[in-house]
Design a protein around this motif. Structure first.
Motif, PDB file in Angstrom:
ATOM      1  N   PHE A 708      16.921  -2.284   7.196  1.00  0.00           N
ATOM      2  CA  PHE A 708      18.135  -1.468   7.149  1.00  0.00           C
ATOM      3  C   PHE A 708      17.922  -0.280   6.214  1.00  0.00           C
ATOM      4  O   PHE A 708      18.296   0.857   6.527  1.00  0.00           O
ATOM      5  N   ILE A 709      17.345  -0.539   5.046  1.00  0.00           N
ATOM      6  CA  ILE A 709      17.104   0.549   4.092  1.00  0.00           C
ATOM      7  C   ILE A 709      16.201   1.606   4.702  1.00  0.00           C
ATOM      8  O   ILE A 709      16.492   2.808   4.646  1.00  0.00           O
ATOM      9  N   LEU A 710      15.096   1.145   5.299  1.00  0.00           N
ATOM     10  CA  LEU A 710      14.147   2.094   5.889  1.00  0.00           C
ATOM     11  C   LEU A 710      14.785   2.890   7.019  1.00  0.00           C
ATOM     12  O   LEU A 710      14.626   4.115   7.119  1.00  0.00           O
ATOM     13  N   ARG A 824       7.371   4.515   4.789  1.00  0.00           N
ATOM     14  CA  ARG A 824       7.924   5.763   4.235  1.00  0.00           C
ATOM     15  C   ARG A 824       6.852   6.721   3.742  1.00  0.00           C
ATOM     16  O   ARG A 824       7.020   7.938   3.819  1.00  0.00           O
ATOM     17  N   PHE A 825       5.785   6.146   3.200  1.00  0.00           N
ATOM     18  CA  PHE A 825       4.751   6.992   2.601  1.00  0.00           C
ATOM     19  C   PHE A 825       3.384   6.684   3.195  1.00  0.00           C
ATOM     20  O   PHE A 825       2.518   6.114   2.534  1.00  0.00           O
ATOM     21  N   PRO A 826       3.210   7.019   4.457  1.00  0.00           N
ATOM     22  CA  PRO A 826       1.903   6.787   5.076  1.00  0.00           C
ATOM     23  C   PRO A 826       0.867   7.722   4.463  1.00  0.00           C
ATOM     24  O   PRO A 826       1.204   8.738   3.871  1.00  0.00           O
ATOM     25  N   GLY A 827      -0.372   7.344   4.577  1.00  0.00           N
ATOM     26  CA  GLY A 827      -1.429   8.194   4.038  1.00  0.00           C
ATOM     27  C   GLY A 827      -2.658   7.380   3.733  1.00  0.00           C
ATOM     28  O   GLY A 827      -2.567   6.176   3.426  1.00  0.00           O
ATOM     29  N   GLU A 828      -3.799   8.005   3.780  1.00  0.00           N
ATOM     30  CA  GLU A 828      -5.066   7.305   3.596  1.00  0.00           C
ATOM     31  C   GLU A 828      -5.164   6.642   2.233  1.00  0.00           C
ATOM     32  O   GLU A 828      -5.743   5.576   2.095  1.00  0.00           O
TER      33      GLU A 828
END
Length: 970
Positions: A708-710, A824-828
């Motif tokens: 829900f938060i996401l 929320r914070f995708p990245g390598e």
């Protein structure tokens, strides 16, 4: 509540802000967790945290790993232990520490040696025919194979640590340090060779430590034996002292009979016999008064009488004959047996007289020391009598397969022939067994190497005491914090009562006792042990280069003593060290020597099962107190054992075991970790299918909260952020709760209270958030205009919730919180496990606001319950169809409710709050006094965008909308 579907002509579905997230509803943990493991490996998360610590000047925190044994797949106890350790390390790291964890393995010792011997026996080979160095190398390879397997099994549980560089007790440096630590005892004068009874395994042909002993039910022979007085002329001269024992095989080793002067004794005459009794009518026997009737019953005596009392002085004046006196030509047993006082004698069971064989029991040995009783060497390492022992020579007490040998029965028969057998029977009782071979043990007198724990040490470390025992007791009571606190008393009582430490084992796979003894000298001679720091340094150097195997290479003695001492004058000790000395020494080569150890060589925490009070906690304490002068740890945490759902001990034969691999395959490792977090680890923990289902259900509810938060943070930017002072009260109440929780979570993690942390967070997520805050704010989040203060405030709070919940829960649900973070914070280079728990501003705390909202929530409960009655009766389908009247007696409460949008809080289209008395038909909740709710339907038309029923619907530009929705549509 915002519409997701509508059957009207006006369709506003595309205008509402429904949750958007790629975070799946179904976790799919068994399939997805390996991806995160590979990601963490690629990111070098543990190494990057160490780099972060160096740059940030963080306070170190070291959890020293108690080494598991490298000889099999993990069981559920291993999983519990390693998951708890991981929760400690991760939580300490995320609270700002430099949390170091070096996993390790115990590699030497009998379990591995036993496995290799089994392989030999299967091939018809004899271990003694194999070169010892070659045999040791096979043991090393066996351990290496299991280390690789267990490492992957531990990593699969989500356990972080320096897996690329673990510590192994069989590494050359480790073996060198273990030898060096042993030689410190050699040099400080506490090492000595003595001959005393130790717990011995005839099957494994070695002494065992107390921690290697487990107790199982066992059926023993029990006998009552007559000892006839010698030289007494009064009525005691014709009487027999009767002893009771459950170890008939020790009778040939008898050297005394003990009594307790504080016990009341009597002279008894046998007057009548039952069937098959071995007693004799008219004979007189000496017995403790409290036990006389019980003894006579065992002897099938029908009638007996007490002739008189017998004083302690009379008993002390007696001398007895050994029951086998005169039975052999060489007069093996033709010696006198004294009657001696002993505090260990009780009248709880037996006869009040204790048969004493100093070679085969600790109490017996201590009594022998006190009165100078001779030791015997009748029992060989394999549990057989020496071959030249009359009558019984070569007979086995315990057979090689662990079953009972003929010795007990032979002794009983010989006692009967000698007329000394007063009674016999069988007793089922708890009896010591080897935890490896599962075979019964015996106490056996053997020459062993000991560390004297009450000897004043000449090592200059007197801060906490001069002896090992005094240093240990000081450490336990002044230097160590115990979780739970009961651990202190447990180890303290063990340390107060323990005898000297037996270091030697008569095996092959281990670190040898690196010392030399002078040929022809006695252990009591001052020059018996070679003490030379130069010799010690050479040994350490050789072990560093080639490992402990070199001790067994031909010519090693000559090489080490060359130009220092004449090798021909010394013998090289070939026993190996107890593996508990190995693991007890790990503080030296891990905490002291490694760059990722601890600055002072002392761990912040040792964490193991409660059985390690007599195991690793104990041996580490003894070892370090002898070489460091204090305990090697500042904190000790102990957990219970794992049981099945019924509270039964797990057993393969019962089919009630739970394999970590099976749980991970069905549910995923996070569910296993959640089970740990939900359990009270300070007691025994239960696990099984139903308990795991319960954990999985808790996980599902928690996951829905996070989803829900996401979903409602999609597209959130800093431009939307609202300062707390500008937020509505509902949001400020949530911030207050976050402030409270931040303190509780940090305090809980600091106290290793994972159950408390999880319960608080779970309660917050399911009650405060899902059932209250989310339920209320769905409408604003879905339907308010993007610039609405309420919607922006709600999304700001969701962002603050996200950062705290994801980091608060990361030490427990390592995989799921990574999934949440990356959503929320995708990245390598992104990972929640590279984050710290964010600081929470002190000004979020608002107790007055919290008290106010506690009142609001109470009244809200009454309204919600009243509406549920109407919903159940199918009067309404949703709460938005209602506009109840709420009657409130308390004026202060009334004022509070009038100052908030109470209809929104109750998720109704309208509401009337009044101080008028509630009518008789009003709904009331017993625990919400002074509040009555009268149900009313909401007047007006249903808004086709938000589903509220309001009078103004369909009076605006956009058809079938309320003013709020009309304005949002522009």
């Amino acid at each position: 509540m915002c519409a997701e579907t509508t059957d009207t002509a006006a369709d506003y579905r595309d205008t509402v802000f429904l949750p958007e997230t790629e975070f799946p509803m179904r976790a799919g943990l068994p399939q997805r967790e390996p991806e995160w493991l590979a990601r963490w490996e690629r990111l070098r998360v543990y190494d990057r945290l160490r780099e972060k610590a160096k740059a940030g000047n963080r306070t170190p925190f070291t959890l020293h790993d108690g080494p598991p044994y490298a000889n099999g797949h993990l069981h559920i106890g291993h999983a519990l232990n390693k998951i708890l350790k991981d929760m400690v390390v991760r939580s300490q790291q995320m609270m700002g520490r430099d949390a170091r964890y070096v996993p390790g393995w115990d590699c030497h010792g009998l379990p591995i040696e036993w496995k290799i011997e089994e392989q030999y026996r299967a091939k018809g080979l004899n271990k003694d025919d194999v070169d010892i160095v070659a045999f040791r190398q096979e043991c090393r390879k066996f351990a290496e194979g299991w280390i690789d397997i267990q490492r992957e099994e531990f990593k699969r549980l989500g356990v972080t640590g320096n897996w690329d560089h673990p510590y192994l007790t069989m590494d050359y440096h480790a073996e060198a340090v273990i030898a060096d630590e042993f030689m410190k005892f050699l040099m400080n004068g506490s090492l000595y060779q003595g001959s005393k009874p130790v717990m011995w395994s005839p099957v494994e042909k070695t002494a065992l430590a107390e921690a290697e002993v487990e107790y199982h039910d066992h059926t023993s022979h029990m006998i009552w034996v007559r000892f006839a007085p010698v030289g007494a002329s009064d009525d005691l001269g014709s009487a027999s002292v009767v002893i009771w024992t459950t170890t008939p095989w020790t009778i040939p080793q008898n050297r005394a009979v003990a009594f307790n002067p504080e016990i009341s004794y009597g002279l008894y005459r046998v007057n009548g016999l039952g069937e098959n009794s071995t007693a004799k009518v008219g004979e007189t026997v000496l017995l403790a008064d409290k036990l006389a009737a019980e003894v006579m019953k065992a002897a099938r005596v029908d009638g007996f009488e007490r002739l008189r009392g017998v004083s302690a002085e009379e008993l002390a004046g007696l001398t007895l004959a050994h029951p086998f006196r005169g039975r052999t030509e060489n007069r093996e047993w033709d010696f006198n047996v004294p009657v001696l006082p002993g505090d260990h004698v009780t009248d709880d069971a037996g006869t009040g007289f204790v048969h004493t064989a100093p070679s085969h029991g600790d109490d017996d040995y201590q009594l022998g020391l006190k009165f100078g009783l001779p030791m015997t060497y009748n029992v060989e390492p394999d549990g057989t009598y020496r071959t030249d022992l009359p009558i019984f020579g070569g007979q086995a007490i315990i057979l090689p397969d662990g079953k009972e040998g003929p010795a007990n029965v032979s002794v009983i028969k010989e006692l009967a022939y000698a007329g000394a057998l007063f009674a016999k029977g069988k007793l089922k009782h708890s009896y010591p067994h080897s935890w490896r071979s599962k075979a019964p043990l015996i106490y056996r007198n053997t020459p062993q190497w000991f560390v004297a724990i009450d000897k004043d040490l000449d090592d200059g470390m007197t801060t906490y005491g001069r002896t090992i025992r005094s240093r240990a007791l000081t450490s336990i009571n002044q230097l160590v914090e115990w979780t739970p606190a009961s651990g202190r008393n447990r180890l303290n009582s063990m340390m107060e009562a323990r005898p000297d430490w037996v270091l030697s084992r008569q095996r092959a796979w281990g670190v040898p006792l690196t010392c030399f003894v002078k040929k022809g000298a006695k252990p009591t001679d001052p020059d018996f042990l070679l003490k030379d720091a130069r010799v010690n340094a050479r040994i350490v150097e050789a072990f560093e280069k080639d490992g402990a195997d070199v001790w067994y290479v031909e010519g090693f003695k000559e090489r080490i003593l060359d130009a220092l001492h004449d090798p021909s004058l010394f013998e090289q000790v070939k026993d190996v060290l107890d593996v508990w000395f190995d693991s007890g020494s790990t503080h030296a080569f891990v905490l002291r020597d490694r760059p990722d150890g601890s600055e002072d060589g002392i761990a912040d925490l040792y964490l193991e099962g409660t059985d390690q009070h007599r195991g690793w906690f104990h041996s580490s304490m003894l070892q370090a107190c002898g070489t460091k002068g204090r305990a090697p740890y500042r904190g000790v945490l102990t957990h219970g054992f794992t049981l099945d759902e019924k509270g039964m001990k797990m057993s393969k034969s019962l089919g009630n075991t739970v394999a970590p691999e099976a749980v991970v395959k069905e549910y995923g490792a996070d569910i296993l970790r959640l089970w740990v977090a939900q359990s009270d680890y300070t007691i025994d923990l239960r696990i099984g299918p139903e308990i795991l289902k319960g954990a999985a259900d808790s996980y599902r509810r928690l996951r829905n909260t996070l989803r829900f938060i996401l979903g409602n943070l999609a597209g959130f930017t800093e431009a939307e952020r609202v300062e707390p002072a500008e937020m509505p009260e509902l949001e400020r109440w949530i911030l207050h709760r976050l402030s409270e929780l931040d303190a509780e979570v940090r305090a809980g993690y600091a106290a290793y209270d994972f159950q408390g942390v999880f319960q608080k967070l779970f309660q917050f997520c399911t009650v405060d958030l899902s059932a209250v805050y989310f339920d209320i704010r769905k409408d604003s989040l879905y339907c308010d205009a993007p610039g609405s203060l309420t919607r922006r405030s709600a999304r700001t709070v969701l962002d603050l919730l996200f950062h705290r919940l994801s980091t608060w829960l990361a030490p427990i649900l390592v995989f799921t919180m990574e999934d949440v973070w990356l959503s929320r914070f995708p990245g390598e280079d992104s990972s929640v496990h590279l984050q710290d728990i964010p600081e929470t501003p002190a000004n979020w705390r608002n107790p007055a606001l919290a008290e106010k909202w506690s009142t609001i929530r109470q009244v809200r409960r009454a309204v919600t319950a009243a509406l549920e009655v109407q919903r159940t009766a199918k009067v309404i389908g949703a709460s938005l169809e209602a506009a109840p009247v709420v009657h409130v007696e308390d004026k202060d409460v009334l004022a509070v409710l009038k100052g908030v949008p109470f209809a929104d809080l109750c998720i109704t289209s309208g509401i009337v709050v009044t101080g008028d008395p509630a009518p008789q038909e009003a709904f009331r909740l017993p625990d919400v006094p002074g509040v009555g709710v009268v149900f009313e339907l909401a007047p007006g038309e249903k808004c086709q965008r938000c589903w509220k029923i309001l009078p103004d619907v369909n009076t605006h530009k956009h058809p079938h909308t309320c003013k709020r929705c009309n304005d949002a549509l522009g």
